[in-house]
Design a protein around this motif. Structure first.
Motif, PDB file in Angstrom:
ATOM      1  N   ALA A  69      -9.627  -7.531  -4.912  1.00  0.00           N
ATOM      2  CA  ALA A  69     -10.378  -6.610  -4.057  1.00  0.00           C
ATOM      3  C   ALA A  69     -10.513  -5.260  -4.752  1.00  0.00           C
ATOM      4  CB  ALA A  69      -9.670  -6.454  -2.720  1.00  0.00           C
ATOM      5  N   MET A  70      -9.456  -4.852  -5.458  1.00  0.00           N
ATOM      6  CA  MET A  70      -9.513  -3.580  -6.179  1.00  0.00           C
ATOM      7  C   MET A  70     -10.571  -3.638  -7.271  1.00  0.00           C
ATOM      8  SD  MET A  70      -5.631  -2.286  -6.493  1.00  0.00           S
ATOM      9  CE  MET A  70      -4.933  -1.392  -5.119  1.00  0.00           C
ATOM     10  N   ASN A  71     -10.602  -4.762  -7.987  1.00  0.00           N
ATOM     11  CA  ASN A  71     -11.590  -4.879  -9.047  1.00  0.00           C
ATOM     12  C   ASN A  71     -13.013  -4.827  -8.492  1.00  0.00           C
ATOM     13  OD1 ASN A  71      -9.627  -5.021 -10.956  1.00  0.00           O
ATOM     14  ND2 ASN A  71      -9.516  -7.271 -10.908  1.00  0.00           N
ATOM     15  N   ILE A 120     -23.170  13.382  -7.591  1.00  0.00           N
ATOM     16  CA  ILE A 120     -22.697  12.548  -6.479  1.00  0.00           C
ATOM     17  C   ILE A 120     -22.089  11.284  -7.050  1.00  0.00           C
ATOM     18  CG2 ILE A 120     -23.384  11.290  -4.419  1.00  0.00           C
ATOM     19  CD1 ILE A 120     -25.713  13.264  -4.188  1.00  0.00           C
ATOM     20  N   LYS A 121     -20.905  10.983  -6.592  1.00  0.00           N
ATOM     21  CA  LYS A 121     -20.199   9.888  -7.197  1.00  0.00           C
ATOM     22  C   LYS A 121     -19.400   9.160  -6.129  1.00  0.00           C
ATOM     23  CE  LYS A 121     -17.304   8.895 -11.100  1.00  0.00           C
ATOM     24  NZ  LYS A 121     -16.015   9.316 -11.597  1.00  0.00           N
ATOM     25  N   LEU A 122     -19.537   7.850  -6.168  1.00  0.00           N
ATOM     26  CA  LEU A 122     -18.766   7.041  -5.259  1.00  0.00           C
ATOM     27  C   LEU A 122     -17.532   6.577  -6.022  1.00  0.00           C
ATOM     28  CD1 LEU A 122     -18.994   5.963  -2.383  1.00  0.00           C
ATOM     29  CD2 LEU A 122     -20.047   3.908  -3.299  1.00  0.00           C
ATOM     30  N   GLU A 123     -16.371   6.723  -5.390  1.00  0.00           N
ATOM     31  CA  GLU A 123     -15.151   6.341  -6.091  1.00  0.00           C
ATOM     32  C   GLU A 123     -14.411   5.294  -5.293  1.00  0.00           C
ATOM     33  OE1 GLU A 123     -13.110  10.001  -6.480  1.00  0.00           O
ATOM     34  OE2 GLU A 123     -14.060  10.484  -8.395  1.00  0.00           O
ATOM     35  N   PHE A 124     -13.790   4.404  -6.018  1.00  0.00           N
ATOM     36  CA  PHE A 124     -12.912   3.475  -5.320  1.00  0.00           C
ATOM     37  C   PHE A 124     -11.524   4.076  -5.348  1.00  0.00           C
ATOM     38  CE2 PHE A 124      -9.576   0.378  -5.839  1.00  0.00           C
ATOM     39  CZ  PHE A 124      -9.656  -0.240  -4.616  1.00  0.00           C
ATOM     40  N   GLU A 125     -10.929   4.208  -4.202  1.00  0.00           N
ATOM     41  CA  GLU A 125      -9.651   4.891  -4.169  1.00  0.00           C
ATOM     42  C   GLU A 125      -8.511   4.001  -3.714  1.00  0.00           C
ATOM     43  OE1 GLU A 125      -8.925   8.399  -1.679  1.00  0.00           O
ATOM     44  OE2 GLU A 125      -9.864   9.487  -3.337  1.00  0.00           O
ATOM     45  N   LYS A 126      -8.763   3.258  -2.642  1.00  0.00           N
ATOM     46  CA  LYS A 126      -7.631   2.550  -2.049  1.00  0.00           C
ATOM     47  C   LYS A 126      -8.090   1.311  -1.304  1.00  0.00           C
ATOM     48  CE  LYS A 126      -8.608   5.610   1.606  1.00  0.00           C
ATOM     49  NZ  LYS A 126      -8.927   6.999   1.747  1.00  0.00           N
ATOM     50  N   ILE A 127      -7.098   0.502  -1.033  1.00  0.00           N
ATOM     51  CA  ILE A 127      -7.308  -0.705  -0.239  1.00  0.00           C
ATOM     52  C   ILE A 127      -6.495  -0.526   1.038  1.00  0.00           C
ATOM     53  CG2 ILE A 127      -6.585  -3.144  -0.121  1.00  0.00           C
ATOM     54  CD1 ILE A 127      -8.712  -3.143  -2.046  1.00  0.00           C
ATOM     55  N   TYR A 128      -7.082  -0.931   2.146  1.00  0.00           N
ATOM     56  CA  TYR A 128      -6.282  -1.045   3.362  1.00  0.00           C
ATOM     57  C   TYR A 128      -6.014  -2.520   3.595  1.00  0.00           C
ATOM     58  CZ  TYR A 128      -6.878   3.782   4.886  1.00  0.00           C
ATOM     59  OH  TYR A 128      -6.807   5.135   4.990  1.00  0.00           O
ATOM     60  N   TYR A 129      -4.769  -2.859   3.722  1.00  0.00           N
ATOM     61  CA  TYR A 129      -4.450  -4.270   3.881  1.00  0.00           C
ATOM     62  C   TYR A 129      -3.066  -4.424   4.459  1.00  0.00           C
ATOM     63  CZ  TYR A 129      -2.955  -8.931   2.287  1.00  0.00           C
ATOM     64  OH  TYR A 129      -2.447 -10.194   2.209  1.00  0.00           O
ATOM     65  N   PRO A 130      -2.884  -4.920   5.625  1.00  0.00           N
ATOM     66  CA  PRO A 130      -3.916  -5.232   6.618  1.00  0.00           C
ATOM     67  C   PRO A 130      -4.489  -3.957   7.249  1.00  0.00           C
ATOM     68  CG  PRO A 130      -1.746  -5.590   7.537  1.00  0.00           C
ATOM     69  CD  PRO A 130      -1.538  -5.175   6.127  1.00  0.00           C
ATOM     70  N   PRO A 190      -1.815  -2.684  -7.245  1.00  0.00           N
ATOM     71  CA  PRO A 190      -1.902  -4.044  -6.700  1.00  0.00           C
ATOM     72  C   PRO A 190      -0.566  -4.625  -6.255  1.00  0.00           C
ATOM     73  CG  PRO A 190      -2.310  -4.039  -9.069  1.00  0.00           C
ATOM     74  CD  PRO A 190      -2.226  -2.613  -8.647  1.00  0.00           C
ATOM     75  N   ASP A 191       0.557  -4.103  -6.757  1.00  0.00           N
ATOM     76  CA  ASP A 191       1.812  -4.796  -6.449  1.00  0.00           C
ATOM     77  C   ASP A 191       2.526  -4.311  -5.199  1.00  0.00           C
ATOM     78  OD1 ASP A 191       1.441  -3.497  -9.126  1.00  0.00           O
ATOM     79  OD2 ASP A 191       3.350  -2.609  -8.510  1.00  0.00           O
ATOM     80  N   ASN A 192       2.279  -3.079  -4.776  1.00  0.00           N
ATOM     81  CA  ASN A 192       3.006  -2.614  -3.609  1.00  0.00           C
ATOM     82  C   ASN A 192       2.203  -1.560  -2.861  1.00  0.00           C
ATOM     83  OD1 ASN A 192       5.154  -2.661  -1.903  1.00  0.00           O
ATOM     84  ND2 ASN A 192       6.672  -2.331  -3.526  1.00  0.00           N
ATOM     85  N   PHE A 193       2.338  -1.561  -1.554  1.00  0.00           N
ATOM     86  CA  PHE A 193       1.600  -0.538  -0.810  1.00  0.00           C
ATOM     87  C   PHE A 193       2.310   0.800  -0.896  1.00  0.00           C
ATOM     88  CE2 PHE A 193       4.347  -0.161   2.836  1.00  0.00           C
ATOM     89  CZ  PHE A 193       4.945  -1.403   2.947  1.00  0.00           C
ATOM     90  N   ASP A 194       1.547   1.881  -0.712  1.00  0.00           N
ATOM     91  CA  ASP A 194       2.114   3.226  -0.837  1.00  0.00           C
ATOM     92  C   ASP A 194       2.708   3.711   0.469  1.00  0.00           C
ATOM     93  OD1 ASP A 194      -0.147   2.718  -2.611  1.00  0.00           O
ATOM     94  OD2 ASP A 194       0.371   4.660  -3.482  1.00  0.00           O
TER      95      ASP A 194
END
Lengths: 437, 1087
Positions: B759-761, B778-788, B805-809
């Motif tokens: 999902a991050m990729n 203007i720039k779109l950035e990928f920052e984080k995943i919400y899961y769940p 990818p290995d642990n949530f913050d």
């Protein structure tokens, strides 16, 4: 004890000295913990004051508030250890529920800990390398020699502890061997408790085991002390919630079993049972004797004595002082030593059985006394519920001799401790019910 | 004292007699007005002065004691004026004084003198009097005006001004009028410049009166009645000076040797005081060596007053009994000075200088002397601006100590107390006093907290618990008088407490890096530090705009009237939220600084906006303009580069630089500066958009702000479309992507895959792909995943936040009841624990069970009372409230019970809702938690269930469970209810107490104490139960009370604290009471 050879069990005189540990009719009337510290400081100060004149004859004793920068003096007060890692009840209530569960370490000391000395009026932070925070704990009363540094700290140059209390000379007794058995942590009702092991111990004590020689030794056992944690009530059964009646009766099962076992001992020889942290007694020290209604069988014997924890008594004028282990276990969490015996030795030198009470060790808020103050040096000092059996004799500066004993958890080690009243020699009695390979 | 909680603005009373009557009637938000202070008005007359001097002599002993805290002595080269003076300025003001004859030989009469206060790097205090800078503004020059006309105009204006300022003794009110070439910032204009008239007036306030005349219209020869649009006529004089001299807040200023003159008569207490011309100042940009901080002195103080029982302290009645002070040098960990001044003797405190006095007069004067000797540059404290300082001054006035309020740096100049009326939509109109201390910056931590942080309570106690994880002992003001009236020991106790209150603000200041952050903010935005707290956001943008405009030769119109007529505009877009519980990773695509980027990308500015008429007239080529989605036209940067985009570019570039430097930096102090700077830059960049949209602001331009939001909306929509078009199975992806939610500047995408890393990729891929379709920057950035991810509705969601990818913050929540004040703690705990179970443990049945247990506990009366306490502030007395409110009614009832401990106006009132007669109004059901505890009063579980718990809980569970409401709130766990019997109700007085069996509650025969005949035989188990209860309570009792001992910092003294904000306050009380009861119960076994 009628046997073929008609062995007679030896007897010895017994004096119970638990009076000061009785709470009796005292109640919670809104009193706080300041009184017990106050009482402790007063007792200790008188004592330390008398020693200071020999220790630092040229230094004046000053209250903390009258320190003057750079002037050497002696201050007497209660130590308070500021600990970074000390768990605080506030955090449980106020902190955001953290994502990572709190890991509860065994020991809360940290290199940033520092000591503060407090008397009734003020406190001062202690500096210098002379006094090591890891050795001391909150609640210990000491005299310190040093001077106030510029920053408002007190630079410690020397420490005076009260030292071992005076010991009543023991009149030389007959050369007869008399044995006392100390056992703790029976944990009847726990998942890994082994009834056979305890039965073996009972059979040994009561002389139902072995040959004549062994029975002969058994007949020299004059007293049994059970130092806490005799039963274990399954966790979760008692949690303040209403219980179904079938659960209620499950609580009583281990107690009934214990009663049956103790019955056998009490029938043969005197038995002291002390409450421990897992027993159905109050939590705060001094723990009050287990209620007789728990032991409908054994309590019928006059040899059965339910005692307080801490427990103090004399057998043939040998003075015993012991706890079920809470005092030393708590020191072990909030200070450091090479072994448990060292903690025990320190409590004697500090003249205080449980300095960390009430700070980290639950304790009744006494208003007029501090029952944990040790005014007279015991000959035998034991603590229950330890991981392993350890013992040592220590000598005081005035010739006091004290036998220190860590009584291991019987349930886990199968070890009881036997002490000879004649010479205070001590050995372990080990029961194994499994063939070890 | 408990600041924030109890302290309130003191009621307005008459200002001290000799105050200059220059009070401002209205100080509307963001209304900038200069105020002329005449030097000789503030000074105390000569005979009074000698009286003060005599007084000082009498107290020589004290003076010696204070002397050790004075600043380091000046070195010989300073004394000889042979070296240049380099100092960091912190505070600036101006006074009207006689024009300097040597420096300005050509002028005379009253003139504005700017005073700059600062500190050299050796720690010397500096007062620099700057001469020769004159107030001015612009008007556009009417076409065809010739030099002759200008002089006529000058004469007419002078005449009109003279009418308006009849009492003025100034020779020439309008000094001169110059013809200059400038251009208005408003609208795109093809010509480079137009003629403008620069009108220079004598005194700063005359700018406003002159503007008034020109606004209303002036009769001109040959032109008739004419009104003029004024430009930059709303710029405060000191700000004008700073802009023109390139001085920014808190920067370093140098005066070379020989360019300054020692003042002939020293007027200030500063070590270095001199006069100079404004043109001689060298102002350094805060970079490199000049980004450092001078070792300025920060005073943190707190006062204690002995209130009367049942009243909040009032300066007309209640004495000031203690003042605790802490002075710290900026950058040092340990305070330089720790002292406390007490009324009546006080036992010594280790490490603290205790000064005791017999009279209140001596206490106050000692403090004044202390301020003068210690000479702090910054004064901090908690609620000092609204409570401590006005209280001290009013108290001194009540005691007629005229010489007290000389706290500023100007010799014999009294502090001025200004009545301010602050009105805002949120708070209504409030009257308060502002204490002006010349030359010292006031930094009230309470104001800062309220400004910068959203907290559920702003009492010093809860703020320090929040940031320092330290509870503060809270002594109720009714106890303070008792402690004061006790002995030296009890007064010492109070002093320790007072010192702690002085210490905590300093700790907060250090911990939260306020000095660094605010100084950097002042440097970035160019306003004096004191503006940051006392004024709104817009002055910061205005200051930057003015600076930039000056470089570009542009002038800003004073367009106030235009603003209010404009309507509102459509706000930011929020995509429809598809509520639900998502158990697959949700990628979040964020626009980095969206609004600033849009303004830069589309060159949106005042000076690039093309009016509809101009659009037709100018016939601009379509490739040179942007038509915004909201229909406005802006020219592109090749025709005219916008100022706002330029400011933004600089801010963002500077932020990038600061961040890069921050990575390199090793020195912690340097790091603090840089971090403060990058934060200030970020905030500043984001506030530009708001400035253009503030309809009551300085220069609103809704064309810009509505264009910005319309672009924003378009971009969110565009992103959604691109994501859903590209990431499909048709295009070879595993799943069809779905946009489940979009907020102002972020879009949440479910790519359908369940591995976080994939999902991050995909998130990164999408961000890159979509960014390519936008105009830079203007720039779109990928920052984080919400899961769940639990999406409840617009702006309400919770999820685990992953950046690796290995642990949530962490767990991230938005818009969910966790901080609202009027909820009880139970709600907060329940919500957090449920989210924890749902999101982290992934245990939905567990969460459901947890809620059910809690509800059952509540109904079965097993809930900890402190979790049910609701707190509200009492802002006025009962009669003033229009609607009856629970806490007000309770306060009234408590006053009837015991006036001494009842809450007063300004206090926070904690209460619980109790069971009452059927049909009782909600406000009648409130009760004091302590009273409830003591009298076993039953709480009303249904109130808590329906009015507190149900909504927040249902919100969380509705996306998860089908029948959330039925399952959670009406299940079998709600069937059994237990209500305690109150011990104080009428009927109970007639009831006879009879013992019941501990086992089965059957009544016992006379003489039997424990068990009935049926329960005999179950002793062991029943005893175990009783003793277990005691044991649990003993443990709690011990832990709670030793915690309180720890907080108060003493083992040998009883705990006095009555802080109701403390999470364990009620528990402690309850443990004490329960303990007593359980012990009695247990004692029944010993019969």
């Amino acid at each position: 004890m009628e046997k073929e050879k008609n062995l007679h069990r030896l007897q010895c005189s017994y004096t119970c000295l638990d009076e000061s540990f009785e709470i009796g009719k005292e109640t919670y009337k809104g009193q706080q913990y300041s009184h017990i510290y106050f009482a402790r400081l007063n007792l200790m100060r008188t004592l330390l004051h008398s020693l200071v004149s020999n220790w630092k004859p040229f230094s004046p004793v000053r209250p903390v508030l009258e320190l003057e920068e750079g002037k050497e003096c002696v201050i007497i007060g209660t130590l308070y250890k500021h600990m970074k890692l000390k768990p605080r009840v506030l955090d449980e209530y106020s902190k955001e529920r953290s994502v990572v569960p709190l890991v509860k370490p065994h020991n809360f000391t940290h290199s940033d800990d520092y000591l503060v000395l407090e008397d009734e009026k003020g406190r001062v932070k202690l500096g210098g390398n002379f006094i090591s925070p890891s050795v001391y704990a909150t609640g210990v009363v000491v005299a310190l020699h040093g001077k106030e540094s510029g920053a408002g700290d007190f630079l410690v140059l020397d420490v005076l502890e009260a030292g071992l209390p005076p010991q009543i000379d023991r009149p030389l007794k007959s050369s007869e061997d008399k044995y006392v058995v100390l056992v703790s942590g029976l944990s009847i009702g726990s998942s890994n408790s082994n009834p056979l092991q305890f039965q073996l111990l009972i059979d040994h004590i009561t002389g139902h085991l072995g040959d004549e020689m062994e029975q002969g030794i058994a007949s020299q056992i004059v007293h049994v002390v059970i130092a806490g944690n005799s039963i274990e009530i399954p966790a979760g059964l008692i949690n303040g919630q209403n219980l179904a009646s079938k659960d209620l009766s499950r609580i009583a099962e281990p107690i009934k079993e214990l009663d049956i076992m103790l019955n056998q001992i009490a029938a043969g020889l005197p038995l002291d049972i002390m409450p421990g942290p897992n027993d159905p007694s109050n939590f705060a020290l001094p723990q009050q004797p287990l209620h007789r209604c728990l032991f409908p069988g054994s309590s019928a014997y006059n040899t059965f004595r339910s005692c307080s924890n801490p427990h103090c008594f004399e057998l043939d004028n040998v003075r015993f002082l012991g706890t079920s282990g809470q005092n030393v276990d708590d020191l072990d969490k909030y200070s450091e030593a090479k072994d448990k015996l060292e903690f025990m030795e320190r409590t004697l030198r500090w003249r205080h059985l449980a300095p960390t009470a009430p700070n980290t060790l639950g304790c009744y808020p006494f208003t007029d006394k501090d029952p944990f103050f040790i005014d007279s040096c015991p000959n035998v000092y034991f603590i229950g519920n330890q991981n392993k059996y350890e013992t040592r004799i220590i000598k005081g500066s005035e010739g006091q001799l004290v036998r220190l004993i860590c009584v291991p958890k019987f349930n886990e080690t199968g070890v009881a401790v036997v002490l000879n009243l004649k010479d205070l020699e001590c050995h372990a009695l080990s029961f194994g019910t499994q063939l070890s390979s | 004292m408990n600041k924030g909680g109890r302290k309130r603005p003191p009621p307005p009373s008459n200002p001290p007699p000799s105050n200059p009557p220059k009070t401002q009637a209205l100080n509307q938000e963001d209304e900038f007005l200069d105020e002329d202070v005449f030097l000789n008005e503030t000074l105390i007359s000569e005979d009074e002065e000698s009286l003060i001097l005599r007084d000082i002599e009498q107290r020589q002993a004290l003076a010696d004691r204070l002397a050790k805290w004075t600043r380091p002595p000046l070195s010989p080269d300073y004394l000889a004026q042979s070296r240049s003076v380099l100092f960091q300025q912190l505070e600036m003001d101006y006074v009207i004084g006689e024009s300097h004859k040597e420096l300005l030989p050509n002028s005379s009469g009253p003139a504005a003198i700017i005073r700059i206060f600062g500190v050299t790097k050796e720690g010397h205090s500096v007062c620099c009097n700057v001469h020769g800078f004159e107030p001015y503004f612009y008007i556009s020059c009417p076409p065809g005006m010739r030099p002759d006309d200008i002089s006529h105009f000058h004469q007419s204006l002078e005449a009109r001004m003279r009418e308006a300022n009849r009492n003025s003794n100034v020779g020439k009110l309008v000094r001169r009028i110059e013809l200059v070439q400038k251009r208005s910032i408003m609208y795109y204009q093809q010509s480079d410049s137009h003629p403008f008239l620069k009108i220079v007036v004598a005194l700063p306030t005359m700018v406003a009166s002159c503007r008034g005349i020109l606004d209303r219209g002036i009769q001109l020869d040959g032109l008739g009645m004419k009104t003029f649009m004024t430009y930059e006529s709303n710029v405060l004089f000191t700000l004008r000076f700073m802009i023109d001299c390139n001085i920014v807040g808190g920067n370093w200023i140098e005066l070379p040797a020989g360019k300054y003159k020692k003042t002939s008569k020293t007027l200030s207490y500063c070590q270095l005081e001199f006069d100079c011309l404004y043109s001689e100042l060298i102002s350094y940009t805060p970079e490199g060596e000049y980004s450092k901080m001078a070792p300025f002195r920060i005073l943190s103080f707190d006062i204690e007053c002995a209130g009367r029982k049942g009243h909040f302290p009032e300066p007309s009645h209640d004495p000031v009994i203690q003042i605790a002070n802490l002075v710290t040098l900026q950058g040092e960990d340990q305070p330089l000075i720790r002292n406390v001044m007490t009324l009546k003797s006080c036992s010594p405190i280790v490490g603290v200088d205790v000064m005791s006095f017999d009279t209140e007069r001596e206490v106050l004067l000692a403090w004044r002397d202390f301020i003068r000797e210690a000479d702090p540059d910054v004064i901090i404290g908690y609620n000092i601006c609204k409570f401590d300082l006005p209280y001290l001054i009013e108290r001194a006035a009540t005691l007629k100590i005229v010489e007290f309020p000389i706290l500023g740096r100007i010799r014999n100049s009294r502090v001025r107390v200004k009545d301010t009326t602050f009105s805002s939509r949120q708070y209504g109109t409030r009257e308060s006093k502002e204490v002006m201390i010349e030359g010292r910056v006031q930094f009230d931590l309470l104001q800062v907290m309220q400004r910068d942080y959203k907290l559920s309570s702003y009492s010093l106690n809860s703020v320090s618990a929040h940031f320092l994880s330290e509870q503060k002992e809270d002594v109720h003001h009714s106890i303070i008088s008792d402690l004061q009236n006790g002995n030296p020991e009890t007064r010492r106790r109070l002093a320790v407490y007072c010192l702690k209150d002085a210490y905590l603000p300093q700790r907060l200041l250090d911990k939260l890096m306020f000095i660094y952050n605010y100084v950097e903010m002042a440097r970035v935005t160019g306003v004096p530090i004191s503006f940051l707290l006392s004024r709104g956001q817009s002055i910061k943008v205005l200051s930057q705009l003015l600076r930039k405009a000056k470089q570009k030769n542009l002038v800003l119109p004073n367009a106030k009237q235009a603003g209010s007529e404009q309507g509102t505009f459509e706000g930011a877009t929020v995509l429809e939220a598809k509520a639900g519980f998502y158990e697959k990773p949700i990628a979040t695509l964020d626009f980095a600084s969206l609004y600033p980027s849009i303004m830069m990308a589309y060159n949106l500015c005042y000076c690039t906006l093309v009016t509809p008429e101009d659009a037709r007239k100018l016939n601009l080529p379509p490739e040179s303009v942007n038509k915004t989605p909201s229909g406005e036209t802006f020219v592109k940067s090749d025709l005219q580069k916008g100022i706002l985009p330029e400011i933004l570019e600089e801010l963002l570039a500077a932020r990038k630089r600061a961040k890069a430097d921050l990575k390199e930096a090793k020195d912690p102090l340097e790091k603090a500066v840089l971090d403060g700077r990058q934060l200030a830059l970020k905030i500043s960049a984001n506030s530009v958009y708001g400035f253009t949209g503030a309809t009551v602001g300085q220069l609103p331009c809704l064309e810009i702000s509505s264009s910005v939001t319309s672009y924003g909306r378009q971009m969110i929509e565009h992103t959604k479309k691109l994501v859903e078009d590209k990431f499909t199975t048709l295009n070879g992806y595993e799943h069809n992507a779905e946009v489940i939610y979009g907020d102002t500047d972020s879009v949440m995408v479910q790519f359908g895959i369940s591995a976080v890393e994939e999902a991050m990729n995909l998130g990164r891929e999408a961000a890159e792909y979509i960014s390519g379709t936008f105009i830079k920057p203007i720039k779109l950035e990928f920052e984080k995943i919400y899961y769940p991810y639990l999406l409840i509705s617009k702006k309400r969601y919770a999820g685990l936040y992953w950046t690796k990818p290995d642990n949530f913050d962490k767990m991230d929540t938005k818009g969910i009841e966790t901080v609202r004040r009027d909820n009880c703690l139970l709600v907060k705990n329940l919500v957090t624990d449920c989210l924890h179970k749902i999101l982290i443990d992934r245990d939905i049945p567990g969460a459901v069970q947890y809620v059910k247990n809690a509800i059952s506990d509540l109904l079965m009366n097993r809930m900890d009372l402190s979790l049910l306490v609701i707190t509200k502030g009492l802002t006025k007395t009962g009669d003033d409230y229009e609607v009856k409110a629970a806490h007000v009614e309770l306060a009234e009832r408590m006053r009837k019970r015991d006036a001494a401990t009842a809450p007063n106006v300004g206090d926070r009132v904690p209460y619980v809702i109790i069971k009452a007669a059927k049909g009782a109004k909600a406000y009648e059901k409130s009760e004091d938690p302590i009273y409830v505890l003591e009298n076993n009063i039953p709480i009303d579980p249904h109130y808590y269930l329906e009015n507190q718990i149900s909504k927040p809980i249902l919100r969380i569970f509705e996306p998860i469970l089908k029948n959330a409401s039925k399952d959670l709130l009406h299940g079998s766990h709600t069937r059994s209810i237990s209500i305690s019997t109150p011990s104080n109700s009428g009927i109970m007085k007639f009831a006879k107490k009879q013992l019941t069996c501990i086992g089965c509650k059957a009544l016992l025969r006379e003489g039997v104490h424990t068990l009935c005949a049926h329960c005999k035989g179950r002793e062991a188990e029943l005893y175990c139960k009783s003793v277990a209860q005691v044991s649990e309570l003993e443990m709690l009792f011990g832990r709670l009370w030793t915690q309180c001992q720890e907080c108060q910092g003493s083992l040998h003294q009883d705990v006095l604290c009555t802080s109701r904000d403390c999470p364990i306050f009620y528990r402690r009380k309850k443990a004490q009471k329960d303990m007593a009861e359980a012990k009695t119960q247990l004692d029944r076994w010993s019969f």
